[in-house]
Scaffold this active site. Structure first.
Site, PDB file in Angstrom:
ATOM      1  N   ASP A  85       0.801  -1.226   0.000  1.00  0.00           N
ATOM      2  CA  ASP A  85       0.000   0.000   0.000  1.00  0.00           C
ATOM      3  C   ASP A  85       0.835   1.278   0.000  1.00  0.00           C
ATOM      4  OD1 ASP A  85      -2.249  -1.503  -0.041  1.00  0.00           O
ATOM      5  OD2 ASP A  85      -2.669  -1.344   2.106  1.00  0.00           O
ATOM      6  N   HIS A 119      29.365   6.725  -7.305  1.00  0.00           N
ATOM      7  CA  HIS A 119      27.953   6.867  -6.940  1.00  0.00           C
ATOM      8  C   HIS A 119      27.624   6.085  -5.669  1.00  0.00           C
ATOM      9  CE1 HIS A 119      26.807   8.182 -11.283  1.00  0.00           C
ATOM     10  NE2 HIS A 119      27.362   9.139 -10.586  1.00  0.00           N
ATOM     11  N   ASP A 143      28.376  14.578  -2.035  1.00  0.00           N
ATOM     12  CA  ASP A 143      27.753  15.082  -3.267  1.00  0.00           C
ATOM     13  C   ASP A 143      26.259  15.104  -2.983  1.00  0.00           C
ATOM     14  OD1 ASP A 143      26.715  15.539  -5.787  1.00  0.00           O
ATOM     15  OD2 ASP A 143      28.057  14.144  -6.812  1.00  0.00           O
ATOM     16  N   ASP A 201      23.390  20.671  -7.468  1.00  0.00           N
ATOM     17  CA  ASP A 201      24.271  19.491  -7.543  1.00  0.00           C
ATOM     18  C   ASP A 201      25.660  19.946  -7.088  1.00  0.00           C
ATOM     19  OD1 ASP A 201      25.563  17.150  -8.151  1.00  0.00           O
ATOM     20  OD2 ASP A 201      25.347  17.338 -10.333  1.00  0.00           O
ATOM     21  N   HIS A 252      35.420  10.321 -15.048  1.00  0.00           N
ATOM     22  CA  HIS A 252      34.142  10.888 -15.481  1.00  0.00           C
ATOM     23  C   HIS A 252      34.362  12.226 -16.163  1.00  0.00           C
ATOM     24  CE1 HIS A 252      34.043  13.735 -12.067  1.00  0.00           C
ATOM     25  NE2 HIS A 252      34.404  12.729 -11.276  1.00  0.00           N
ATOM     26  N   HIS A 309      27.920  18.582 -16.702  1.00  0.00           N
ATOM     27  CA  HIS A 309      26.698  18.224 -17.432  1.00  0.00           C
ATOM     28  C   HIS A 309      25.751  19.402 -17.296  1.00  0.00           C
ATOM     29  CE1 HIS A 309      25.069  17.440 -13.387  1.00  0.00           C
ATOM     30  NE2 HIS A 309      26.187  16.779 -13.146  1.00  0.00           N
ATOM     31  N   HIS A 335      20.988  15.618 -14.254  1.00  0.00           N
ATOM     32  CA  HIS A 335      21.668  15.534 -15.552  1.00  0.00           C
ATOM     33  C   HIS A 335      20.635  16.018 -16.558  1.00  0.00           C
ATOM     34  CE1 HIS A 335      24.714  12.286 -14.053  1.00  0.00           C
ATOM     35  NE2 HIS A 335      24.818  13.429 -13.428  1.00  0.00           N
ATOM     36  N   GLU A 394      32.963  19.838 -12.197  1.00  0.00           N
ATOM     37  CA  GLU A 394      33.166  18.857 -11.132  1.00  0.00           C
ATOM     38  C   GLU A 394      34.316  17.892 -11.378  1.00  0.00           C
ATOM     39  OE1 GLU A 394      30.140  15.719 -10.973  1.00  0.00           O
ATOM     40  OE2 GLU A 394      28.938  16.868 -12.390  1.00  0.00           O
ATOM     41  N   TYR A 431      40.527  10.251  -7.838  1.00  0.00           N
ATOM     42  CA  TYR A 431      40.133   9.140  -6.960  1.00  0.00           C
ATOM     43  C   TYR A 431      41.246   8.104  -6.961  1.00  0.00           C
ATOM     44  CZ  TYR A 431      35.891  11.543  -8.379  1.00  0.00           C
ATOM     45  OH  TYR A 431      34.977  12.520  -8.693  1.00  0.00           O
ATOM     46  N   ARG A 448      36.403  15.262  -5.036  1.00  0.00           N
ATOM     47  CA  ARG A 448      35.682  15.917  -6.123  1.00  0.00           C
ATOM     48  C   ARG A 448      35.209  17.266  -5.600  1.00  0.00           C
ATOM     49  NH1 ARG A 448      32.503  12.170  -7.565  1.00  0.00           N
ATOM     50  NH2 ARG A 448      30.533  12.592  -6.483  1.00  0.00           N
ATOM     51  N   GLU A 485      32.550  20.229  -6.818  1.00  0.00           N
ATOM     52  CA  GLU A 485      31.515  20.469  -7.840  1.00  0.00           C
ATOM     53  C   GLU A 485      30.713  21.718  -7.525  1.00  0.00           C
ATOM     54  OE1 GLU A 485      28.389  17.435  -8.057  1.00  0.00           O
ATOM     55  OE2 GLU A 485      27.996  18.036 -10.136  1.00  0.00           O
TER      56      GLU A 485
HETATM   57  N1  GLY Z   1      25.404  13.971  -8.492  1.00  0.00           N
HETATM   58  C1  GLY Z   1      25.623  13.423  -9.770  1.00  0.00           C
HETATM   59  C2  GLY Z   1      26.604  14.190 -10.509  1.00  0.00           C
HETATM   60  O1  GLY Z   1      27.390  14.889  -9.925  1.00  0.00           O
HETATM   61  O2  GLY Z   1      26.634  14.186 -11.695  1.00  0.00           O
HETATM   62 MN    MN Z   2      27.076  16.632 -11.239  1.00  0.00          MN
HETATM   63 MN    MN Z   3      27.059  15.793  -8.054  1.00  0.00          MN
END
Ligand code: GLY
Ligand code: MN
Ligand code: MN
Length: 434
Positions: free
Chosen positions: A35, A239, A256, A267, A346, A350, A357, A380, A384, A402, A404
């Site tokens: 439910d 992630h 993050d 973000d 990465h 974005h 994203h 960002e 690592y 990181r 960002e």
């Molecule tokens: N939080 C996902 C990214 O930084 O793209």
């Molecule tokens: Mn991001």
């Molecule tokens: Mn992020």
């Protein structure tokens, strides 16, 4: 928000539609268990055009229709159900609050929608996002096809609505920038609180709780994406969302996390030492990432192309890693052969907007598109260094960094929307000491 804004957006879409009809369904409710449903979050495209927050709704745009060009199918008012499930706008609300020219019960859509498709050449619709709705639409089109002998023509062309809508969403208007600034402000406050609260021995989820406390207090009903709170080795998992480990003295913590405010995301990532003082190795890696991020942000201004911040960040990261002895060879070779990807796997950013994203093409006619005022993107870069690399001195292991920020392209250059979170080593250490 002023509902005229949404009317303007719908008009703009209709200007590109010729003799077509656009169909935009609301997101379905997703069941979690028995439910209990997942918290409802409207579909971004639907919300962008309607601001209508309820499920079980379909917006239809029919340019030139005499009885109104914007039709909203939605749930009718139902006092009994509303006692259990909450308020509904109903047909009257659809018209009076949300500006629909015409509103019909969602339960009548099978009878009404085929008529709206008659003698229209094109259907603008995003196929493949909701299979159940795709099938409904095919059924309605087939019904119109079956009437060919009565002289009724059915749409012969399906056009992806994304081409029009996502190009619009890529350029943020002032009312959208205001919401993104609010999302960034609330998120910045959350990151500052996390820095101020963090102590060795706390659990990652306790820091997540501090973040989400500030989000909700700031009017964000849910995060824009699951917050990443990763200490030590977990800072090297891009992630990581388990957020279940203890934070150890001497480790770094990567956070993050961004709030969502009325459909718009922040973000933001910051990385800092759990105990508030950078070690020599942590400092060295952090300085390289920060230099890369500042250099990338320099490249965010009108006339630069999408990939320039990324290319710049990679060069600074590679030079830094080489200076530290973590990469060997010439900078150009390392950039070419991609050996840096072991530490930086990465991209540098974005688009950011309603979706974290966000939508919008990155290339036009197969070349990176130029940045223009109104676009919002992240910067960002990171490094690592997972543990276990036999050719890497263990003193570098488990450092994941990181940084960002969310950056708006302006006419003069850029504006960093997330600037309220400290990111220099001195500022971070000072905040954590205070
Ligand atoms: N939080 C996902 C990214 O930084 O793209
Ligand atoms: Mn991001
Ligand atoms: Mn992020």
């Amino acid at each position: 928000m002023d509902m005229k804004i949404f009317q303007k957006r719908r008009r703009e879409v209709m200007q590109h539609m010729g003799g077509g009809v656009a169909i935009v369904p609301a997101a379905p409710v997703r069941n979690r268990n028995r439910d209990v449903d997942y918290p409802y979050r409207p579909d971004s495209d639907f919300y962008y055009l309607t601001h209508f927050p309820e499920p079980e709704a379909v917006a239809v745009l029919v340019p030139g229709r005499t009885h109104g060009e914007y039709i909203l199918f939605c749930r009718e008012r139902n006092p009994e159900k509303e006692i259990w499930e909450g308020r509904r706008a109903g047909l009257e609300g659809a018209r009076e609050i949300y500006g629909a020219d015409d509103a019909f019960p969602i339960d009548d859509i099978d009878e009404i929608l085929p008529g709206l498709l008659e003698n229209r050449e094109k259907v603008f619709y995003t196929i493949g996002r909701n299979t159940e709705f795709d099938n409904h639409l095919m059924g309605w089109v087939n019904e119109v096809r079956a009437k060919a002998r009565n002289g009724v023509s059915a749409p012969g062309e399906f056009v992806d609505l994304n081409h029009i809508l996502h190009e619009m969403r890529l350029f943020k208007r002032p009312e959208e920038i205001r919401l993104m600034k609010r999302a960034c402000k609330v998120s910045a406050q959350a990151h500052r609180r996390a820095m101020q609260t963090c102590r060795p021995g706390m659990m990652e989820y306790e820091i997540q709780a501090e973040l989400q406390y500030e989000f909700m207090k700031g009017g964000s009903h849910y995060p824009a994406y699951p917050p990443i709170v990763g200490g030590g080795a977990n800072s090297c998992i891009l992630h990581y969302t388990e957020n279940s480990a203890e934070l150890k003295d001497g480790d770094m913590l990567l956070i993050d996390a961004g709030a969502e405010i009325d459909g718009y995301a922040a973000d933001i990532t910051r990385t800092f030492p759990v105990n508030g003082r950078f070690t020599g190795e942590q400092r060295a890696i952090y300085e390289v990432v920060l230099a890369a991020q500042l250099a990338a942000i320099e490249q965010i201004r009108p006339g630069k192309h999408w990939n320039e911040p990324h290319e710049t960040a990679i060069r600074v990261l590679v030079e830094g890693l080489k200076d530290l002895g973590l990469l060997k060879g010439s900078v150009d070779d390392l950039m070419e052969n991609g050996k840096y990807k072991r530490f930086y796997m990465h991209r540098t950013g974005h688009w950011l907007g309603m979706d974290v994203h966000d939508v919008g093409d990155y290339k036009v006619d197969d070349v990176w598109r130029l940045l223009e005022p109104g676009m919002v993107m992240t910067a960002e870069p990171g490094i690592y260094i997972a543990e276990g690399g036999e050719d890497i001195d263990p003193r570098w292991w488990n450092i994941g960094v990181r940084i960002e920020d969310d950056v708006l392209v302006t006419r003069e250059g850029n504006e960093i929307l997330s600037r309220d979170v400290p990111k220099s080593i001195d500022d971070i250490e000072a905040l954590m000491r205070g």
